[in-house]
Write an enzyme that holds these catalytic residues in place. Structure first.
Site, PDB file in Angstrom:
ATOM      1  N   ALA A  74      83.198 -51.857   6.063  1.00 36.22           N
ATOM      2  CA  ALA A  74      83.679 -52.714   7.150  1.00 36.22           C
ATOM      3  C   ALA A  74      84.522 -51.923   8.150  1.00 36.22           C
ATOM      4  O   ALA A  74      85.625 -51.485   7.838  1.00 36.22           O
ATOM      5  CB  ALA A  74      84.504 -53.862   6.570  1.00 36.22           C
ATOM      6  N   TYR A 141      87.795 -43.394  17.091  1.00 34.79           N
ATOM      7  CA  TYR A 141      86.950 -43.801  15.960  1.00 34.79           C
ATOM      8  C   TYR A 141      87.037 -42.767  14.835  1.00 34.79           C
ATOM      9  O   TYR A 141      87.341 -43.103  13.682  1.00 34.79           O
ATOM     10  CB  TYR A 141      85.497 -43.968  16.436  1.00 34.79           C
ATOM     11  CG  TYR A 141      84.510 -44.017  15.300  1.00 34.79           C
ATOM     12  CD1 TYR A 141      84.536 -45.056  14.378  1.00 34.79           C
ATOM     13  CD2 TYR A 141      83.552 -43.008  15.136  1.00 34.79           C
ATOM     14  CE1 TYR A 141      83.645 -45.089  13.320  1.00 34.79           C
ATOM     15  CE2 TYR A 141      82.651 -43.037  14.088  1.00 34.79           C
ATOM     16  CZ  TYR A 141      82.705 -44.071  13.181  1.00 34.79           C
ATOM     17  OH  TYR A 141      81.835 -44.103  12.131  1.00 34.79           O
ATOM     18  N   PHE A 169      76.190 -38.481   9.083  1.00 39.80           N
ATOM     19  CA  PHE A 169      75.842 -37.958  10.390  1.00 39.80           C
ATOM     20  C   PHE A 169      75.165 -39.122  11.131  1.00 39.80           C
ATOM     21  O   PHE A 169      75.717 -40.214  11.101  1.00 39.80           O
ATOM     22  CB  PHE A 169      75.078 -36.627  10.227  1.00 39.80           C
ATOM     23  CG  PHE A 169      76.078 -35.523   9.903  1.00 39.80           C
ATOM     24  CD1 PHE A 169      76.830 -35.570   8.724  1.00 39.80           C
ATOM     25  CD2 PHE A 169      76.347 -34.513  10.795  1.00 39.80           C
ATOM     26  CE1 PHE A 169      77.822 -34.616   8.455  1.00 39.80           C
ATOM     27  CE2 PHE A 169      77.327 -33.559  10.538  1.00 39.80           C
ATOM     28  CZ  PHE A 169      78.059 -33.614   9.370  1.00 39.80           C
TER      29      PHE A 169
END
Ligand code: UDP
Length: 333
Positions: A74, A141, A169
């Site tokens: 999440a 992020y 990746f």
């Protein structure tokens, strides 16, 4: 059957992992706030709707199910959005993970597999990324994912948590049997956007930046099939359970693993592969760089191979694109 809590299990990688967990004999219980996930992506598993930042709700969930482990997906994932709205990412990705890990400790669930990212490395000069390289994320992020990895590492040392971070990746493709695929809204990932251009859903695909220090000037990424990622989660979980047998459950553990094919493709190469797979000559535009994009991210995944025997089954870019294309067409996306 071992019950596994899967926060974010209604999302792209999470839902594919739920299928793999079921096939391996686990009982996944999905927790999702459906901010980006899809309820109908979870079939045959229980889904609880709620938020990882809600401590009271987490307590109720842990009491109800007695989880043996957590596989934590999440999070918000779009690097560009994280540059524009970092607090949204720190709140959900860092504060949410903190609340989840605290709930695990309160309820005696000590094993966790965590979704991390190649973005933790930032703009590395190394051509093949290995796990112990310095972490210099260049967008919020990546920073939030690295912050959670540090949280797991430190909690493993201090409180006996057993944690594996999987650094993805570029996740792509779709379930080879056509049951699931990628459905982000809004979509920001390269391969589905290219396929939308091929399908005529959008007028063109834009290449963000053609002046990177790469052979054709566009960014290089290591695209990895989502089903191979799902398999890695099951193996990582098995590794955590085998640790318990070896150490009698007493010791903390933390390690991080790259998940990629070890082959980089430029944005232009992905466009060409999609033209070949679809047989459609869609329009390609060249635009400015997107903020927060490293020039090249390619994995050395030797550690995952050696530690839990992970070997991608679908390493070819054209197969990855073909599975994504089939899912789009069959589901009229
Ligand atoms: N990209 C692009 N056009 C798009 C979307 C992405 O040129 O419409 C590029 C992006 O700048 C990056 C690569 O494709 O270099 C992969 O981007 P994506 O968002 O799929 O994944 P990321 O690497 O950011 O996780």
């Amino acid at each position: 059957m071992k019950k596994i809590l899967v926060p974010g299990g209604a999302g792209f990688i999470g839902s594919h992992t739920v299928l793999a967990l079921q096939a391996a004999g686990y009982e996944p219980v999905v927790l999702d706030n459906l901010s980006n996930g899809h309820r109908d992506a979870v079939t045959g598993a229980t889904i609880e709707t709620g938020d990882i930042r809600d401590r009271h709700f987490l307590d109720q969930l842990f009491e109800k199910y007695c989880f043996e482990a957590v596989i934590h997906f999440a999070a918000f994932i779009e690097a560009g959005e994280s540059v524009r709205d970092p607090m949204k990412f720190y709140d959900n990705n860092v504060a949410g993970s903190l609340a989840l890990i605290q709930a695990m400790l309160r309820h005696g669930t000590r094993k966790i597999v965590f979704s991390s990212t190649a973005a933790v490395y930032g703009d590395s000069a190394d051509t093949m990324l290995t796990e112990d390289l310095p972490k210099h994320p260049i967008n919020p992020y990546g920073q939030t994912k690295w912050a959670v990895e540090c949280m797991l590492r430190d909690t493993a040392a201090a409180n006996g948590l057993q944690a594996i971070a999987l650094r993805y990746f570029n996740a792509a493709g779709a379930d080879p049997e056509g049951r699931l695929g990628e459905r982000h809204d809004p979509e920001t990932h390269l391969i589905p956007l290219i396929l939308q251009a091929a399908a005529g859903i959008r007028p063109a695909i834009s290449i963000f930046g053609t002046d990177y220090p790469t052979p054709d000037g566009t960014c290089i990424r290591d695209y990895i099939h989502v089903t191979d990622l799902a398999d890695a989660h099951v193996r990582a979980l098995g590794h955590l359970f085998s640790l318990t047998e070896k150490t009698d459950g007493g010791n903390g553990f933390y390690n991080a693993f790259n998940l990629g094919n070890g082959t980089g493709f430029s944005v232009r190469q992905v466009v060409e592969a999609a033209k070949k797979v679809t047989g459609i000559d869609f329009t390609v535009k060249e635009e400015e760089r997107r903020p927060g994009d490293p020039a090249r991210l390619v994995a050395n995944a030797e550690r995952a191979r050696q530690t839990f025997g992970w070997q991608p089954c679908y390493p070819e870019l054209e197969i990855i694109v073909a599975h994504a294309w089939r899912y789009m067409k069959e589901n009229q996306l």
